[in-house]
Motif scaffolding. Structure first.
Motif, PDB file in Angstrom:
ATOM      1  N   ASP A   1     -60.814 -85.310 -54.666  1.00 40.90           N
ATOM      2  CA  ASP A   1     -60.636 -86.759 -54.813  1.00 40.90           C
ATOM      3  C   ASP A   1     -60.784 -86.981 -56.453  1.00 40.90           C
ATOM      4  N   ALA A   2     -60.109 -86.343 -57.164  1.00 30.53           N
ATOM      5  CA  ALA A   2     -60.297 -86.409 -58.688  1.00 30.53           C
ATOM      6  C   ALA A   2     -59.253 -87.323 -59.283  1.00 30.53           C
ATOM      7  N   ASP A   3     -59.425 -88.405 -59.785  1.00 24.98           N
ATOM      8  CA  ASP A   3     -58.290 -89.249 -60.172  1.00 24.98           C
ATOM      9  C   ASP A   3     -57.459 -88.758 -61.370  1.00 24.98           C
ATOM     10  N   PRO A   4     -57.909 -87.801 -62.297  1.00 24.45           N
ATOM     11  CA  PRO A   4     -57.382 -87.207 -63.448  1.00 24.45           C
ATOM     12  C   PRO A   4     -56.312 -86.156 -62.824  1.00 24.45           C
ATOM     13  N   THR A   5     -56.515 -85.623 -61.701  1.00 24.90           N
ATOM     14  CA  THR A   5     -55.388 -84.821 -61.246  1.00 24.90           C
ATOM     15  C   THR A   5     -54.166 -85.536 -60.754  1.00 24.90           C
ATOM     16  N   VAL A   6     -54.418 -86.691 -60.357  1.00 27.29           N
ATOM     17  CA  VAL A   6     -53.499 -87.664 -59.778  1.00 27.29           C
ATOM     18  C   VAL A   6     -52.586 -88.070 -60.910  1.00 27.29           C
ATOM     19  N   ILE A   7     -53.474 -88.440 -62.051  1.00 26.00           N
ATOM     20  CA  ILE A   7     -52.682 -88.722 -63.234  1.00 26.00           C
ATOM     21  C   ILE A   7     -51.793 -87.710 -63.746  1.00 26.00           C
ATOM     22  N   TYR A   8     -52.293 -86.427 -63.816  1.00 21.29           N
ATOM     23  CA  TYR A   8     -51.395 -85.368 -64.185  1.00 21.29           C
ATOM     24  C   TYR A   8     -50.366 -85.338 -63.472  1.00 21.29           C
ATOM     25  N   ALA A   9     -50.455 -85.485 -62.080  1.00 19.90           N
ATOM     26  CA  ALA A   9     -49.408 -85.140 -61.263  1.00 19.90           C
ATOM     27  C   ALA A   9     -48.120 -86.250 -61.500  1.00 19.90           C
ATOM     28  N   ILE A  10     -48.782 -87.556 -61.951  1.00 25.99           N
ATOM     29  CA  ILE A  10     -47.629 -88.611 -62.317  1.00 25.99           C
ATOM     30  C   ILE A  10     -47.038 -88.028 -63.483  1.00 25.99           C
ATOM     31  N   LYS A  11     -47.818 -87.860 -64.633  1.00 27.35           N
ATOM     32  CA  LYS A  11     -47.183 -87.542 -65.664  1.00 27.35           C
ATOM     33  C   LYS A  11     -45.997 -86.495 -65.590  1.00 27.35           C
ATOM     34  N   GLN A  12     -46.537 -85.402 -64.634  1.00 24.92           N
ATOM     35  CA  GLN A  12     -45.670 -84.285 -64.453  1.00 24.92           C
ATOM     36  C   GLN A  12     -44.494 -84.639 -63.756  1.00 24.92           C
ATOM     37  N   GLU A  13     -44.409 -85.684 -62.963  1.00 25.03           N
ATOM     38  CA  GLU A  13     -43.332 -86.334 -62.181  1.00 25.03           C
ATOM     39  C   GLU A  13     -42.492 -86.963 -63.030  1.00 25.03           C
ATOM     40  N   LEU A  14     -43.119 -87.566 -64.016  1.00 24.27           N
ATOM     41  CA  LEU A  14     -42.496 -88.475 -64.839  1.00 24.27           C
ATOM     42  C   LEU A  14     -41.814 -87.605 -66.116  1.00 24.27           C
ATOM     43  N   ASN A  15     -42.360 -86.358 -66.106  1.00 23.95           N
ATOM     44  CA  ASN A  15     -42.067 -85.344 -67.393  1.00 23.95           C
ATOM     45  C   ASN A  15     -42.142 -86.217 -68.654  1.00 23.95           C
ATOM     46  N   ASN A  16     -43.404 -86.687 -68.713  1.00 27.12           N
ATOM     47  CA  ASN A  16     -43.751 -87.606 -69.995  1.00 27.12           C
ATOM     48  C   ASN A  16     -45.319 -87.349 -69.766  1.00 27.12           C
ATOM     49  N   PHE A  17     -45.970 -86.615 -70.803  1.00 27.99           N
ATOM     50  CA  PHE A  17     -47.191 -86.431 -70.995  1.00 27.99           C
ATOM     51  C   PHE A  17     -47.784 -87.233 -72.103  1.00 27.99           C
ATOM     52  N   ASP A  18     -46.890 -88.243 -72.644  1.00 24.42           N
ATOM     53  CA  ASP A  18     -47.427 -89.231 -73.557  1.00 24.42           C
ATOM     54  C   ASP A  18     -47.768 -90.340 -72.893  1.00 24.42           C
ATOM     55  N   THR A  19     -47.228 -90.669 -71.609  1.00 23.34           N
ATOM     56  CA  THR A  19     -47.666 -91.891 -70.890  1.00 23.34           C
ATOM     57  C   THR A  19     -49.096 -91.977 -70.957  1.00 23.34           C
ATOM     58  N   ILE A  20     -49.499 -93.388 -70.887  1.00 25.38           N
ATOM     59  CA  ILE A  20     -51.078 -93.674 -70.739  1.00 25.38           C
ATOM     60  C   ILE A  20     -51.236 -94.500 -69.390  1.00 25.38           C
ATOM     61  N   ILE A  21     -52.166 -93.873 -68.671  1.00 27.08           N
ATOM     62  CA  ILE A  21     -52.103 -94.340 -67.092  1.00 27.08           C
ATOM     63  C   ILE A  21     -53.756 -94.520 -67.331  1.00 27.08           C
ATOM     64  N   LYS A  22     -54.180 -95.876 -67.172  1.00 30.34           N
ATOM     65  CA  LYS A  22     -55.470 -96.358 -67.192  1.00 30.34           C
ATOM     66  C   LYS A  22     -56.085 -96.543 -65.764  1.00 30.34           C
ATOM     67  N   ARG A  23     -54.902 -96.807 -64.873  1.00 27.04           N
ATOM     68  CA  ARG A  23     -55.506 -97.254 -63.375  1.00 27.04           C
ATOM     69  C   ARG A  23     -54.960 -96.673 -62.317  1.00 27.04           C
ATOM     70  N   VAL A  24     -55.319 -95.738 -61.397  1.00 30.03           N
ATOM     71  CA  VAL A  24     -54.721 -95.012 -60.403  1.00 30.03           C
ATOM     72  C   VAL A  24     -54.807 -96.027 -59.300  1.00 30.03           C
ATOM     73  N   LEU A  25     -53.420 -96.124 -58.744  1.00 29.30           N
ATOM     74  CA  LEU A  25     -53.177 -97.180 -57.649  1.00 29.30           C
ATOM     75  C   LEU A  25     -53.426 -96.222 -56.053  1.00 29.30           C
ATOM     76  N   TYR A  26     -53.543 -97.075 -55.098  1.00 31.69           N
ATOM     77  CA  TYR A  26     -53.521 -96.512 -53.735  1.00 31.69           C
ATOM     78  C   TYR A  26     -52.352 -95.730 -53.533  1.00 31.69           C
ATOM     79  N   LYS A  27     -51.088 -96.387 -53.950  1.00 31.20           N
ATOM     80  CA  LYS A  27     -49.844 -95.509 -53.523  1.00 31.20           C
ATOM     81  C   LYS A  27     -49.773 -94.161 -54.337  1.00 31.20           C
TER      82      LYS A  27
END
Length: 347
Positions: free
Chosen positions: A241-267
């Motif tokens: 249940d680690a938020d940073p792994t979810v952020i990594y997954a989002i960046k990978q899906e977007l194919n954009n590792f420069d994007t900044i994500i400060k908040r992980v949402l339930y979705k």
């Protein structure tokens, strides 16, 4: 008498000519021949370079390239150009210049950390040594090399221990790769391997958990405690249940590792990815960033405690509040949610 005068005149002229010739030779060898204003100038001579390449690099910074070439020919440098990074000092003469270019290839300090992918690492290194990012990435992904070390492309980032290393600028991609393997073996000595074994992890698994710890807290003194939380979850068969792994997954899906994500949402917690530790119990396939040595050692020497939860401490920014029970954690979490909402952070 007349003949004697002629002989004297010839002798004088010869002496003058000899003196002039000697002065010219001395001047071409030992007089200052630089024309840059700074105290030093860096010259890079690429691999496979010839004297024409040297000419292109030096002509703009020398007062008289022809005199330099004369000395270079005499000292055998023109036919034996050596690649590397050379520091030329203001006021150097041709003799000094040739000596430096023959044997003064200066090592440089190569630094890297906080890279999230092999692509990022290749770009970081290519800015410091001669090898370009494409050649570096190619060797980083070389399957035969990775297989021989029990690595794969997903966890290969863990083979690079962030630190400061000394290299020659004209280091090839292959030379860099093999040096990093040597440094990896030096880092993972018997003592660290034994500690990994004692906590039931392989070095690669330690590095993966350490990468999560690295992303969770910038506070070095807090990392062993955060690592202890993840080890408690892992040992008890929980999902991380680690938020940073979810952020990594989002960046990978977007194919954009420069994007900044400060908040992980339930979705976000339902995203389909092997890196989503809210969805899958297994460790991620590899590190989500390049963990510092402090993060790796924090896992190997994690605190033994009863905490299973933590959330950002809004009363002491940078640190976290830890909890043993879900009820206690939810109270801590409410404080954080109220604060983050007050900041207008939606993503």
């Amino acid at each position: 008498m007349y003949i004697k005068k002629i002989i004297v005149v010839i002798a004088i002229l010869g002496s003058v000519a000899f003196a002039y010739f000697g002065y010219t030779i001395y001047n071409s060898i030992f007089s200052s021949n630089t024309r840059f204003d700074s105290d030093e100038h860096i010259v890079y001579i690429p691999s496979e370079a010839n004297f024409a390449t040297v000419k292109d690099s030096l002509k703009p910074i020398l007062k008289d390239f022809e005199s330099f070439q004369l000395v270079a020919d005499k000292k055998g440098y023109a036919s034996n150009v050596r690649p590397g990074r050379y520091v030329l000092k203001k006021g150097m003469n041709n003799n000094d210049l040739v000596n430096v270019l023959r044997s003064g290839n200066n090592p440089i300090k190569v630094r890297f950390n906080n890279q999230e992918r092999l692509e990022n690492l290749a770009g970081r290194i290519s800015g410091q040594i001669e090898a370009d990012s494409a050649s570096l990435l190619k060797v980083f992904r070389d399957k035969q090399f990775l297989d021989s070390l029990n690595f794969n492309e997903k966890n290969a980032l863990g083979m690079y221990i962030p630190n400061q290393y000394e290299f020659y600028w004209n280091t090839s991609a292959e030379e860099f790769q093999h040096r990093m393997k040597t440094e990896y073996d030096r880092f993972w000595n018997d003592a660290r391997k034994q500690k990994a074994k004692e906590i039931g992890l392989t070095p690669q698994q330690v590095t993966t958990i350490a990468s999560i710890v690295q992303k969770e807290t910038v506070k070095v003194d807090e990392r062993p405690r955060v690592a202890g939380v993840y080890m408690n979850r892992y040992k008890n068969g929980w999902k991380l249940d680690a938020d940073p792994t979810v952020i990594y997954a989002i960046k990978q899906e977007l194919n954009n590792f420069d994007t900044i994500i400060k908040r992980v949402l339930y979705k976000d917690l339902t995203i389909e990815s092997p890196y989503n530790t809210y969805k899958y119990k297994n460790l991620p396939p590899g590190p989500i960033t390049m963990p510092d040595i402090t993060s790796i050692d924090a896992v190997l020497n994690h605190e033994n405690h009863d905490f299973f939860y933590f959330v950002a401490n809004v009363e002491n920014f940078g640190y976290h509040k830890f909890a043993k029970t879900l009820a206690q954690h939810n109270r801590n979490k409410q404080e954080y949610v109220r604060w983050i909402n007050s900041q207008g952070i939606r993503r």
